[in-house]
Design a protein around this motif. Structure first.
Motif, mmCIF file in Angstrom:
data_model
loop_
_atom_site.group_PDB
_atom_site.id
_atom_site.type_symbol
_atom_site.label_atom_id
_atom_site.label_comp_id
_atom_site.label_asym_id
_atom_site.label_seq_id
_atom_site.Cartn_x
_atom_site.Cartn_y
_atom_site.Cartn_z
ATOM 1 N N SER A 7 0.840 -1.190 0.000
ATOM 2 C CA SER A 7 0.000 0.000 0.000
ATOM 3 C C SER A 7 0.878 1.243 0.000
ATOM 4 N N GLY A 8 0.259 2.392 -0.157
ATOM 5 C CA GLY A 8 0.997 3.648 -0.162
ATOM 6 C C GLY A 8 0.882 4.321 -1.519
ATOM 7 N N SER A 9 1.851 5.170 -1.791
ATOM 8 C CA SER A 9 1.812 5.951 -3.029
ATOM 9 C C SER A 9 2.474 5.168 -4.164
ATOM 10 N N ILE A 10 1.837 4.051 -4.522
ATOM 11 C CA ILE A 10 2.405 3.153 -5.511
ATOM 12 C C ILE A 10 2.026 3.593 -6.922
ATOM 13 N N VAL A 11 3.034 3.735 -7.763
ATOM 14 C CA VAL A 11 2.788 4.004 -9.171
ATOM 15 C C VAL A 11 2.775 2.698 -9.946
ATOM 16 N N SER A 12 3.745 1.843 -9.650
ATOM 17 C CA SER A 12 3.851 0.580 -10.384
ATOM 18 C C SER A 12 4.646 -0.429 -9.566
ATOM 19 N N ILE A 13 4.257 -1.692 -9.671
ATOM 20 C CA ILE A 13 5.004 -2.790 -9.066
ATOM 21 C C ILE A 13 5.538 -3.677 -10.184
ATOM 22 N N ASN A 14 6.840 -3.858 -10.204
ATOM 23 C CA ASN A 14 7.473 -4.674 -11.232
ATOM 24 C C ASN A 14 7.415 -6.150 -10.860
ATOM 25 N N ALA A 15 7.699 -6.453 -9.609
ATOM 26 C CA ALA A 15 7.713 -7.835 -9.153
ATOM 27 C C ALA A 15 7.555 -7.860 -7.641
ATOM 28 N N MET A 16 7.112 -9.000 -7.132
ATOM 29 C CA MET A 16 7.040 -9.222 -5.691
ATOM 30 C C MET A 16 7.616 -10.595 -5.389
ATOM 31 N N GLY A 17 7.985 -10.799 -4.144
ATOM 32 C CA GLY A 17 8.574 -12.088 -3.811
ATOM 33 C C GLY A 17 8.671 -12.328 -2.337
ATOM 34 N N TRP A 18 9.176 -13.510 -2.019
ATOM 35 C CA TRP A 18 9.382 -13.924 -0.630
ATOM 36 C C TRP A 18 10.820 -14.374 -0.437
ATOM 37 N N TYR A 19 11.386 -13.958 0.682
ATOM 38 C CA TYR A 19 12.720 -14.369 1.087
ATOM 39 C C TYR A 19 12.615 -14.893 2.509
ATOM 40 N N ARG A 20 13.613 -15.647 2.946
ATOM 41 C CA ARG A 20 13.588 -16.136 4.313
ATOM 42 C C ARG A 20 14.982 -16.069 4.924
ATOM 43 N N GLN A 21 14.974 -15.994 6.252
ATOM 44 C CA GLN A 21 16.229 -15.819 6.970
ATOM 45 C C GLN A 21 16.153 -16.538 8.303
ATOM 46 N N THR A 22 17.238 -17.234 8.642
ATOM 47 C CA THR A 22 17.387 -17.841 9.961
ATOM 48 C C THR A 22 18.521 -17.124 10.688
ATOM 49 N N PRO A 23 18.545 -17.204 12.023
ATOM 50 C CA PRO A 23 19.557 -16.461 12.790
ATOM 51 C C PRO A 23 20.984 -16.763 12.340
ATOM 52 N N GLY A 24 21.748 -15.708 12.106
ATOM 53 C CA GLY A 24 23.143 -15.847 11.742
ATOM 54 C C GLY A 24 23.400 -16.153 10.286
ATOM 55 N N LYS A 25 22.334 -16.225 9.494
ATOM 56 C CA LYS A 25 22.494 -16.540 8.074
ATOM 57 C C LYS A 25 21.948 -15.408 7.214
ATOM 58 N N GLN A 26 22.329 -15.422 5.942
ATOM 59 C CA GLN A 26 21.860 -14.384 5.033
ATOM 60 C C GLN A 26 20.416 -14.640 4.639
ATOM 61 N N ARG A 27 19.793 -13.605 4.116
ATOM 62 C CA ARG A 27 18.430 -13.715 3.635
ATOM 63 C C ARG A 27 18.448 -14.338 2.243
ATOM 64 N N ASP A 28 17.705 -15.415 2.080
ATOM 65 C CA ASP A 28 17.714 -16.173 0.823
ATOM 66 C C ASP A 28 16.380 -16.071 0.079
ATOM 67 N N LEU A 29 16.467 -16.104 -1.223
ATOM 68 C CA LEU A 29 15.271 -16.081 -2.060
ATOM 69 C C LEU A 29 14.472 -17.372 -1.881
ATOM 70 N N VAL A 30 13.159 -17.235 -1.765
ATOM 71 C CA VAL A 30 12.258 -18.389 -1.745
ATOM 72 C C VAL A 30 11.523 -18.475 -3.087
ATOM 73 N N ALA A 31 10.871 -17.378 -3.459
ATOM 74 C CA ALA A 31 10.123 -17.355 -4.718
ATOM 75 C C ALA A 31 9.847 -15.912 -5.112
ATOM 76 N N THR A 32 9.802 -15.665 -6.408
ATOM 77 C CA THR A 32 9.446 -14.352 -6.926
ATOM 78 C C THR A 32 8.445 -14.496 -8.064
ATOM 79 N N ILE A 33 7.728 -13.414 -8.309
ATOM 80 C CA ILE A 33 6.769 -13.389 -9.404
ATOM 81 C C ILE A 33 6.740 -11.983 -9.984
ATOM 82 N N THR A 34 6.744 -11.891 -11.307
ATOM 83 C CA THR A 34 6.658 -10.587 -11.949
ATOM 84 C C THR A 34 5.196 -10.198 -12.133
ATOM 85 N N ASN A 35 4.971 -8.935 -12.490
ATOM 86 C CA ASN A 35 3.591 -8.508 -12.712
ATOM 87 C C ASN A 35 2.989 -9.173 -13.944
ATOM 88 N N GLY A 36 3.824 -9.834 -14.746
ATOM 89 C CA GLY A 36 3.346 -10.594 -15.893
ATOM 90 C C GLY A 36 3.133 -12.065 -15.583
#
Length: 121
Positions: free
Chosen positions: A25-54
């Motif tokens: 929400s907010g002053s959105i003009v356009s969204i190119n893609a959205m996705g999910w990432y996950r992180q466990t303590p002491g580790k980097q944030r990793d990609l889970v899944a992404t999806i484009t607006n197409g």
């Protein structure tokens, strides 16, 4: 600005299912893609899944066949259906949106506050 609000995390037994939702929400003009990432303590944030607006999707190998990402463009909302959850899926899941707000000409990455997902063995 763009704000992301996640919902749907929780505790489930291994083999169970959960569904995460994330609304932008907010002053959105356009969204190119959205996705999910996950992180466990002491580790980097990793990609889970992404999806484009197409509707083009991408998944981490570890979740292929078990997780499904989808997006409702009209509602600026992304979902993650998680089936056959394993203990190793336990993490904080973060929603991401690559979006352009009315205050900028640039697409930027925005993040949600995170949702805890725990799959117990």
């Amino acid at each position: 600005q763009v704000h992301l609000v996640e919902s749907g995390g929780g505790l489930v037994q291994a083999g169970g299912s959960l569904r995460l939702s994330c609304a932008a929400s907010g002053s959105i003009v356009s969204i190119n893609a959205m996705g999910w990432y996950r992180q466990t303590p002491g580790k980097q944030r990793d990609l889970v899944a992404t999806i484009t607006n197409g509707g083009v999707t991408d998944y981490a190998d570890s979740v292929k066949g078990r997780f499904t990402i989808s997006m409702d463009n009209a509602k600026n909302t992304v979902y993650l259906q998680m089936n056959s959850l394993k203990p190793e899926d336990t993490a904080v899941y973060y929603c991401n949106a690559r979006a352009r707000a009315s205050t900028s000409w640039l697409f930027k990455d925005y993040w949600g506050q995170g949702a805890q997902v725990t799959a117990s063995s």
